[in-house]
Design an enzyme around this catalytic site. Structure first.
Site, PDB file in Angstrom:
ATOM      1  CG  ASP A 118      21.161   1.144   7.194  1.00 39.28           C
ATOM      2  OD1 ASP A 118      20.683   1.290   8.330  1.00 39.28           O
ATOM      3  OD2 ASP A 118      21.332   0.031   6.664  1.00 39.28           O
ATOM      4  CE  LYS A 172      16.294   5.843   9.213  1.00 41.10           C
ATOM      5  NZ  LYS A 172      17.104   5.169   8.174  1.00 41.10           N
ATOM      6  N   GLY A 180      19.051   0.682  13.271  1.00 45.23           N
ATOM      7  CA  GLY A 180      20.330   0.976  13.907  1.00 45.23           C
ATOM      8  C   GLY A 180      20.704   2.373  13.489  1.00 45.23           C
ATOM      9  CG  HIS A 181      18.404   5.306  13.766  1.00 51.87           C
ATOM     10  ND1 HIS A 181      17.228   5.979  13.965  1.00 51.87           N
ATOM     11  CD2 HIS A 181      18.149   4.417  12.776  1.00 51.87           C
ATOM     12  CE1 HIS A 181      16.297   5.509  13.141  1.00 51.87           C
ATOM     13  NE2 HIS A 181      16.836   4.542  12.410  1.00 51.87           N
ATOM     14  CD  GLN A 222      12.747   0.034   9.947  1.00 57.55           C
ATOM     15  OE1 GLN A 222      11.634   0.407  10.239  1.00 57.55           O
ATOM     16  NE2 GLN A 222      13.625  -0.293  10.865  1.00 57.55           N
TER      17      GLN A 222
HETATM   18  P1  GDP Z   1      20.430   5.432   9.913  1.00 57.21           P
HETATM   19  O1  GDP Z   1      19.919   4.058  10.144  1.00 57.21           O
HETATM   20  O2  GDP Z   1      19.684   6.152   8.838  1.00 57.21           O
HETATM   21  O3  GDP Z   1      20.536   6.253  11.163  1.00 57.21           O
HETATM   22  O4  GDP Z   1      21.910   5.254   9.354  1.00 57.21           O
HETATM   23  P2  GDP Z   1      23.041   4.246   9.939  1.00 57.21           P
HETATM   24  O5  GDP Z   1      23.548   4.794  11.207  1.00 57.21           O
HETATM   25  O6  GDP Z   1      22.546   2.853   9.932  1.00 57.21           O
HETATM   26  O7  GDP Z   1      24.106   4.305   8.767  1.00 57.21           O
HETATM   27  C1  GDP Z   1      24.698   5.485   8.376  1.00 57.21           C
HETATM   28  C2  GDP Z   1      26.217   5.314   8.527  1.00 57.21           C
HETATM   29  O8  GDP Z   1      26.882   6.355   7.834  1.00 57.21           O
HETATM   30  C3  GDP Z   1      26.684   5.446   9.962  1.00 57.21           C
HETATM   31  O9  GDP Z   1      27.827   4.654  10.133  1.00 57.21           O
HETATM   32  C4  GDP Z   1      27.036   6.918  10.084  1.00 57.21           C
HETATM   33  O10 GDP Z   1      27.985   7.174  11.109  1.00 57.21           O
HETATM   34  C5  GDP Z   1      27.601   7.191   8.736  1.00 57.21           C
HETATM   35  N1  GDP Z   1      27.428   8.552   8.201  1.00 57.21           N
HETATM   36  C6  GDP Z   1      26.353   9.379   8.337  1.00 57.21           C
HETATM   37  N2  GDP Z   1      26.531  10.481   7.585  1.00 57.21           N
HETATM   38  C7  GDP Z   1      27.716  10.340   6.956  1.00 57.21           C
HETATM   39  C8  GDP Z   1      28.426  11.140   6.006  1.00 57.21           C
HETATM   40  O11 GDP Z   1      28.004  12.198   5.566  1.00 57.21           O
HETATM   41  N3  GDP Z   1      29.629  10.632   5.559  1.00 57.21           N
HETATM   42  C9  GDP Z   1      30.135   9.463   6.006  1.00 57.21           C
HETATM   43  N4  GDP Z   1      31.293   9.054   5.507  1.00 57.21           N
HETATM   44  N5  GDP Z   1      29.487   8.689   6.888  1.00 57.21           N
HETATM   45  C10 GDP Z   1      28.289   9.124   7.347  1.00 57.21           C
HETATM   46  P1  IMO Z   2      17.380   1.851   9.843  1.00 55.18           P
HETATM   47  O1  IMO Z   2      16.346   2.533  10.696  1.00 55.18           O
HETATM   48  C1  IMO Z   2      18.280  -0.962   6.664  1.00 55.18           C
HETATM   49  C2  IMO Z   2      15.664  -4.436   6.259  1.00 55.18           C
HETATM   50  C3  IMO Z   2      16.256  -5.786   6.570  1.00 55.18           C
HETATM   51  C4  IMO Z   2      15.424  -6.663   5.663  1.00 55.18           C
HETATM   52  C5  IMO Z   2      14.047  -6.021   5.709  1.00 55.18           C
HETATM   53  C6  IMO Z   2      13.098  -6.640   6.718  1.00 55.18           C
HETATM   54  O2  IMO Z   2      18.666   1.623  10.543  1.00 55.18           O
HETATM   55  O3  IMO Z   2      17.514   2.540   8.545  1.00 55.18           O
HETATM   56  P2  IMO Z   2      12.908  -6.747   9.365  1.00 55.18           P
HETATM   57  O4  IMO Z   2      13.947  -6.933  10.426  1.00 55.18           O
HETATM   58  O5  IMO Z   2      12.199  -5.438   9.456  1.00 55.18           O
HETATM   59  O6  IMO Z   2      11.989  -7.921   9.246  1.00 55.18           O
HETATM   60  O7  IMO Z   2      13.743  -6.727   7.974  1.00 55.18           O
HETATM   61  O8  IMO Z   2      14.287  -4.654   6.062  1.00 55.18           O
HETATM   62  N1  IMO Z   2      15.793  -3.442   7.337  1.00 55.18           N
HETATM   63  C7  IMO Z   2      16.649  -2.414   7.306  1.00 55.18           C
HETATM   64  N2  IMO Z   2      17.586  -2.084   6.399  1.00 55.18           N
HETATM   65  N3  IMO Z   2      18.062  -0.161   7.722  1.00 55.18           N
HETATM   66  C8  IMO Z   2      17.105  -0.459   8.629  1.00 55.18           C
HETATM   67  O9  IMO Z   2      16.768   0.376   9.633  1.00 55.18           O
HETATM   68  C9  IMO Z   2      16.371  -1.657   8.462  1.00 55.18           C
HETATM   69  N4  IMO Z   2      15.379  -2.272   9.160  1.00 55.18           N
HETATM   70  C10 IMO Z   2      15.028  -3.355   8.459  1.00 55.18           C
HETATM   71  O10 IMO Z   2      17.614  -5.840   6.267  1.00 55.18           O
HETATM   72  O11 IMO Z   2      15.898  -6.560   4.349  1.00 55.18           O
HETATM   73 MG    MG Z   3      20.620   2.089  10.221  1.00 57.66          MG
END
Ligand code: GDP
Ligand code: IMO
Ligand code: MG
Length: 423
Positions: free
Chosen positions: A13, A16, A40-41, A224
Site C-alpha cells: 500500500d 504503487k 488493491g492499487h 504487496q
Molecule cells: P498500492 O497498493 O501500493 O497501490 O497503494 P494503495 O492504493 O493500497 O494505498 C495507497 C493510498 O494512498 C491510496 O488511497 C492512494 O490514493 C493514496 N495515495 C497515494 N499517494 C498519495 C500521496 O502522496 N498522498 C496522499 N495523501 N495519498 C496518496
Molecule cells: P498491495 O499490492 C497490504 C497482507 C495481508 C496479510 C498478509 C497475507 O495493495 O500493496 P494474503 O491475502 O496474501 O494471504 O495476506 O499480507 N497483504 C497486503 N497488505 N497491501 C497488499 O497489497 C497486501 N496483500 C496482502 O493483509 O497481512
Molecule cells: Mg494496496
C-alpha cells in the site's frame, strides 16, 4: 531494452498503483508479475478514484499494453468484476489486456481453504485478505494447480473437479465451521471463466522477450511490499509470493541481466494491515493522525491500517534485497503539521545496537532507536515543483537519501496523478 521494476518497499500500500499510472506514459507495456486479488492499487485522476486488484495499473492509458504475468494468481470472479468496472468507464480493455497462459487460477475452494486455515489459527492468524492466495500458491508449488492455459483443454473440468474434491476433504480436516454453497460459487466461477476465455491468452515470456528485442519499454508492477515477501519478509506474517525484484524474473520470465531501473516506493511513514511485527508502530495520537489524514484503510478489505514512524532499518534492507536504483516517497503531505518527526535508524537487539534487519523483529526482541527531525507546517497538496517544498521536508529527504545511499526522484503530495513532484 531492459525491463524497469516498480516495487513496494514496506508492507504494501505504498502507492504503487498511483505511480505506475503516472509512469505509464513512458512505457509500452505494464506487466504484473506476482500476487493476485489480495492487492488493491488505487489510481486517482479527473476527480475519480479507481481500485485495481489483478489488472495492471496501466490499463487507463489507451496506448499501453497490460500483461498479467505467469507469476500472478487470478480469481476469475474478481477479475470479471474488475472488467465490468472498466467497461463502465469505457475502457477498451480487449485491445490492451493480455493474460499469461501460465498464470494460476484461484478456485472457489482455494478461498474456502484460506478461510479455514485462518480460522484454525485463532490468535496466530496471518490476517490474510482471504482471497485464496496462500492455498493457490501451495497448489502451484505442489504441482497440483490449474493454469489459465488449462481452460483451453477439453478435459479441464475433470481436472477442476478432482482438485475441488480434494480441497473439500481438506476443509473438513480443519475442523472449523465454514459455511458454503459450492454449487452457487461454481456457477459464478464458470461464468467468469467464460469471460476470461474471451480475452487474449498468450505465451507471455515469449511476448516479453520479443518486446524487449524490438525495443519496447516495459515496466513490471509489483504487488504487496518487500516486507511481505515469502522469503525476505516478516515470515510467517507474509504473503505467498516473492514480492522482491527476483519475483519479476520468475513471474515474467525476465533474465536478471535484463533488469534496468529498480524503482523503490515507500511512504514517508509506515503502515501495515494484518498481523505481524511492526517495530515502529504507534498506538498514540500521532498514529491516529497518520491513519485519519492518510485515509489508511485497506483498498481490498477496508480494514484500518496500523500506522507508525518510518523505519530506515527495514527500508535499507528492502533497498539492498531489491537493488533499488531510485526512490519515490509517497504521502509526505500526510505528515504536514507534525511538530517533530521520528525516524528509526537502528534497533536495540539482544543487548546490541544493530542497523540490519535481524531474523526476528518481534516486540520482545527489538527496541527502536530514533532520530528526531523538525516537521513542516505547509500544506503540500497544491505544490507542483520541487522548489516549493519546505526546508524541513528537504532536510527529511536529504537525510533519507544519505542513509539509503539512493536518490529520491519523486515526491508524491496527494493521491491524484497531478500531485506528483519530480526531483
Ligand atoms: P498500492 O497498493 O501500493 O497501490 O497503494 P494503495 O492504493 O493500497 O494505498 C495507497 C493510498 O494512498 C491510496 O488511497 C492512494 O490514493 C493514496 N495515495 C497515494 N499517494 C498519495 C500521496 O502522496 N498522498 C496522499 N495523501 N495519498 C496518496
Ligand atoms: P498491495 O499490492 C497490504 C497482507 C495481508 C496479510 C498478509 C497475507 O495493495 O500493496 P494474503 O491475502 O496474501 O494471504 O495476506 O499480507 N497483504 C497486503 N497488505 N497491501 C497488499 O497489497 C497486501 N496483500 C496482502 O493483509 O497481512
Ligand atoms: Mg494496496
Amino acid at each position: 531494452m531492459a525491463v524497469d521494476l516498480l516495487l513496494g518497499l514496506q508492507w504494501g500500500d505504498e502507492g504503487k498503483g498511483k505511480i505506475v499510472d503516472v509512469l505509464t506514459s513512458k512505457y509500452n507495456i505494464i506487466a504484473r508479475f506476482q500476487g493476485g486479488p489480495n492487492a488493491g492499487h488505487t489510481l486517482v485522476f479527473n476527480g475519480k478514484k479507481h481500485v485495481l486488484h489483478t489488472i495492471p495499473s496501466g490499463i487507463f492509458h489507451e496506448d499501453a499494453m497490460n500483461l498479467v504475468g505467469n507469476g500472478v494468481v487470478i480469481d476469475p470472479v474478481i477479475f470479471k468484476k474488475e472488467l465490468d468496472k472498466l467497461a463502465e468507464q469505457d475502457v477498451d480493455y480487449r485491445k490492451t489486456l493480455l493474460i499469461s497462459r501460465k498464470a494460476h487460477l484461484i478456485l472457489p475452494t482455494h478461498r474456502l481453504l484460506d478461510a479455514a486455515s485462518e480460522a484454525s489459527k485463532g490468535k496466530a492468524k496471518i490476517g490474510s485478505t482471504l482471497k485464496g492466495i496462500g492455498p493457490t500458491y501451495m497448489d502451484k508449488t505442489g504441482r497440483n494447480g490449474i493454469r489459465v492455459g488449462d481452460t483451453e483443454l477439453v478435459d479441464w473440468k475433470d481436472k477442476y473437479r478432482a482438485l475441488a474434491n480434494k480441497h473439500e476433504a481438506m476443509i473438513d480436516f480443519y475442523d472449523v465451521d465454514i459455511q458454503y454453497d459450492l454449487e452457487e460459487l461454481e456457477k459464478d466461477f464458470f461464468e467468469a471463466i467464460d469471460v476470461l476465455k474471451s480475452l487474449t491468452f498468450i505465451d507471455s515470456e515469449e511476448y516479453i522477450f520479443q518486446a524487449m528485442k524490438s525495443g519496447k519499454s516495459i515496466l513490471a508492477e509489483g504487488a504487496q511490499g518487500s516486507l511481505l515477501d515469502i522469503d525476505f519478509g516478516t515470515y510467517p506474517f507474509v504473503t505467498s509470493s516473492n514480492t522482491t525484484a527476483a519475483g519479476a524474473c520468475t513471474g515474467l520470465g525476465i533474465a536478471p541481466n535484463k533488469i534496468g531501473e529498480v524503482y523503490g516506493i515507500f511512504k514517508a511513514y509506515t503502515t501495515r494491515v494484518g498481523s505481524g511485527p511492526f517495530p515502529t508502530e504507534l498506538f498514540d495520537e500521532d498514529g491516529e493522525t497518520m491513519g485519519r489524514v492518510g485515509h489508511e484503510f485497506g483498498a481490498t478489505t477496508g480494514r484500518s491500517r496500523r500506522c507508525g514512524w518510518l523505519d530506515l532499518v527495514a527500508l535499507k534492507y528492502a533497498c539492498q534485497v531489491n537493488g533499488v536504483t531510485q526512490l519515490m516517497m509517497m504521502k509526505g503531505d500526510v505528515l504536514s503539521g507534525f511538530k517533530s518527526l521520528k525516524i528509526c535508524t537502528a534497533y536495540r537487539y539482544k543487548g546490541e545496537t544493530i542497523t540490519h534487519l535481524p531474523y526476528n523483529i518481534d516486540p520482545e526482541n527489538v527496541d527502536v532507536i530514533y532520530t528526531e527531525m523538525n516537521g513542516w507546517k505547509e500544506d503540500l497538496t497544491k505544490m507542483t515543483e520541487a522548489s516549493q517544498l519546505p526546508k524541513e521536508l528537504n532536510d527529511y529527504i536529504d537525510f533519507l537519501e544519505k542513509e539509503l545511499e539512493t536518490p529520491i526522484k519523486i515526491v508524491s503530495v496527494g493521491p491524484d496523478r497531478k500531485q506528483t513532484i519530480f526531483r
